[in-house]
Design an enzyme around this catalytic site. Structure first.
Site, PDB file in Angstrom:
ATOM      1  N   TYR A  19       0.849  -1.189   0.000  1.00 50.85           N
ATOM      2  CA  TYR A  19       0.000   0.000   0.000  1.00 50.85           C
ATOM      3  C   TYR A  19       0.882   1.236   0.000  1.00 50.85           C
ATOM      4  O   TYR A  19       1.693   1.437   0.900  1.00 50.85           O
ATOM      5  CB  TYR A  19      -0.937   0.039   1.209  1.00 50.85           C
ATOM      6  CG  TYR A  19      -1.980   1.122   1.035  1.00 50.85           C
ATOM      7  CD1 TYR A  19      -3.179   0.829   0.400  1.00 50.85           C
ATOM      8  CD2 TYR A  19      -1.745   2.427   1.434  1.00 50.85           C
ATOM      9  CE1 TYR A  19      -4.129   1.813   0.193  1.00 50.85           C
ATOM     10  CE2 TYR A  19      -2.686   3.411   1.227  1.00 50.85           C
ATOM     11  CZ  TYR A  19      -3.877   3.103   0.614  1.00 50.85           C
ATOM     12  OH  TYR A  19      -4.807   4.084   0.392  1.00 50.85           O
ATOM     13  N   ARG A 197      -0.696   9.113 -10.505  1.00 51.30           N
ATOM     14  CA  ARG A 197      -0.657   7.830  -9.812  1.00 51.30           C
ATOM     15  C   ARG A 197      -1.676   6.904 -10.453  1.00 51.30           C
ATOM     16  O   ARG A 197      -2.595   7.359 -11.143  1.00 51.30           O
ATOM     17  CB  ARG A 197      -0.965   7.968  -8.316  1.00 51.30           C
ATOM     18  CG  ARG A 197      -2.397   8.326  -8.008  1.00 51.30           C
ATOM     19  CD  ARG A 197      -2.661   8.491  -6.516  1.00 51.30           C
ATOM     20  NE  ARG A 197      -2.564   7.223  -5.798  1.00 51.30           N
ATOM     21  CZ  ARG A 197      -3.621   6.437  -5.511  1.00 51.30           C
ATOM     22  NH1 ARG A 197      -4.830   6.790  -5.913  1.00 51.30           N
ATOM     23  NH2 ARG A 197      -3.444   5.326  -4.829  1.00 51.30           N
ATOM     24  N   ASN A 199      -4.487   3.900  -9.614  1.00 52.61           N
ATOM     25  CA  ASN A 199      -5.311   3.247  -8.608  1.00 52.61           C
ATOM     26  C   ASN A 199      -6.008   2.070  -9.285  1.00 52.61           C
ATOM     27  O   ASN A 199      -6.392   2.160 -10.452  1.00 52.61           O
ATOM     28  CB  ASN A 199      -6.341   4.232  -8.051  1.00 52.61           C
ATOM     29  CG  ASN A 199      -7.121   3.654  -6.895  1.00 52.61           C
ATOM     30  OD1 ASN A 199      -6.548   3.064  -5.982  1.00 52.61           O
ATOM     31  ND2 ASN A 199      -8.434   3.798  -6.937  1.00 52.61           N
ATOM     32  N   GLU A 239      -7.481   3.330 -12.691  1.00 49.58           N
ATOM     33  CA  GLU A 239      -7.687   4.765 -12.831  1.00 49.58           C
ATOM     34  C   GLU A 239      -6.327   5.458 -12.867  1.00 49.58           C
ATOM     35  O   GLU A 239      -5.539   5.328 -11.927  1.00 49.58           O
ATOM     36  CB  GLU A 239      -8.505   5.311 -11.658  1.00 49.58           C
ATOM     37  CG  GLU A 239      -9.928   4.801 -11.634  1.00 49.58           C
ATOM     38  CD  GLU A 239     -10.730   5.353 -10.466  1.00 49.58           C
ATOM     39  OE1 GLU A 239     -11.951   5.130 -10.442  1.00 49.58           O
ATOM     40  OE2 GLU A 239     -10.130   6.010  -9.587  1.00 49.58           O
TER      41      GLU A 239
END
Length: 308
Positions: A19, A197, A199, A239
């Site tokens: 994570y 980033r 996701n 995403e």
């Protein structure tokens, strides 16, 4: 005929679950991607905006200046990166924008919202595949104050409008320390230095529009995944999220481009299949619950295991 690119940003770099916010500088600094799905996805956005404006577009008073900055940024990214697809002509504040893919021309006065058929953010959002969100910075925090959100993944623009960053992300199972670190990072994003980033999650069904408001339509499908249909029904949803500072208003623009790849298509790439399998096996229980994978995770793991 313009040849559009095929693109799928596979999100997993390790063969186990980790994570992190995985933010990195956006290079080249373009938050808009025009892909082979352009025509279908833009048509779907426009359909949703007409059918469900109450959940697909909101803008609080006082956001027009930031909306116009988004128009400026997105139009120029389109023209500079896809010159065969988009054109802009300017005579002072009189702009003529041409979308050659859709054979559309829009003439308007930059800064005058009355010269557009809808609000500026809503208008430019109808020409791109990305969802576009504006977060306003004040009181040492950032607040969601405008957005065109047609392809949400289990959240609601209507519900979250006006909320601060950490309020919006309260359901995310991260530590308070990490949440605070991300909030402080957003406050320091500089104009001209955008970030990005990836996701990811899994979903059942090949639909981009998964708002909280329609849970009764898509939620039950999670319990109908079988060994026979898992390859086609379960999708890896990625995403590509970008954030850039709007220098005039000091607001932040978040763009979200959503990609889908079925588990069967993932298995056509052995390295992808191995990483997705390994990550799903090592997912903590709180992440399984947060991503809503409990009903079909084992079917996906079994299928990927047979592919390896």
């Amino acid at each position: 005929m313009v040849s559009l690119q095929q693109h799928f940003p596979f999100p997993l770099e390790e063969d186990r679950y980790l994570y992190s916010n995985n933010l990195k500088p956006l290079d080249p600094p373009c938050c808009i991607q025009v892909t082979t799905e352009y025509f279908d996805e833009v048509a779907e956005k426009r359909r949703l905006l007409e059918a469900h404006p109450e959940r697909c577009f909101h803008a609080l008073p006082g956001t027009l200046a930031a909306q116009w900055e988004v128009v400026d940024a997105v139009v120029h990214q389109l023209v500079e990166n896809y010159p065969d697809c988009f054109m802009i002509e300017k005579r002072d504040d009189e702009w003529t924008f041409r979308n050659l893919l859709l054979n559309e021309t829009e003439r308007f006065t930059f800064g005058d919202a009355s010269t557009l058929p809808v609000q500026p953010l809503d208008w430019i959002g109808r020409h791109v595949q990305e969802d576009l969100l504006i977060m306003v910075q004040r009181d040492d925090d950032v607040y969601l104050e405008a957005g065109q959100l047609c392809f949400p993944s289990v959240w609601s623009l209507t519900f979250d409008l006006g909320m601060a960053f950490q309020e919006i992300h309260r359901p995310v199972p991260w530590s308070n320390e990490l949440a605070e670190k991300i909030r402080k990072f957003l406050l320091r994003v500089e104009a001209g230095k955008p970030w990005t980033r990836l996701n990811w999650t899994l979903q059942v069904g090949r639909r981009l529009h998964i708002p909280l408001e329609t849970f009764d339509e898509w939620g039950p499908a999670r319990y109908r995944v079988t060994p026979e249909n898992v390859a086609d029904e379960v999708q890896l949803r990625v995403e590509e999220q970008c954030v850039l500072r709007l220098p005039g208003s000091n607001a932040l623009l978040f763009s979200i481009h959503t990609y889908l790849k079925s588990v069967g298509e993932v298995c056509e790439h052995p390295d992808w299949a191995h990483k997705l399998y390994s990550v799903l096996v090592t997912l903590p229980e709180q992440i399984i619950t947060y991503k809503g994978l409990s009903a079909y995770r084992e079917q996906v793991i079994d299928y990927l295991g047979r592919c390896l």
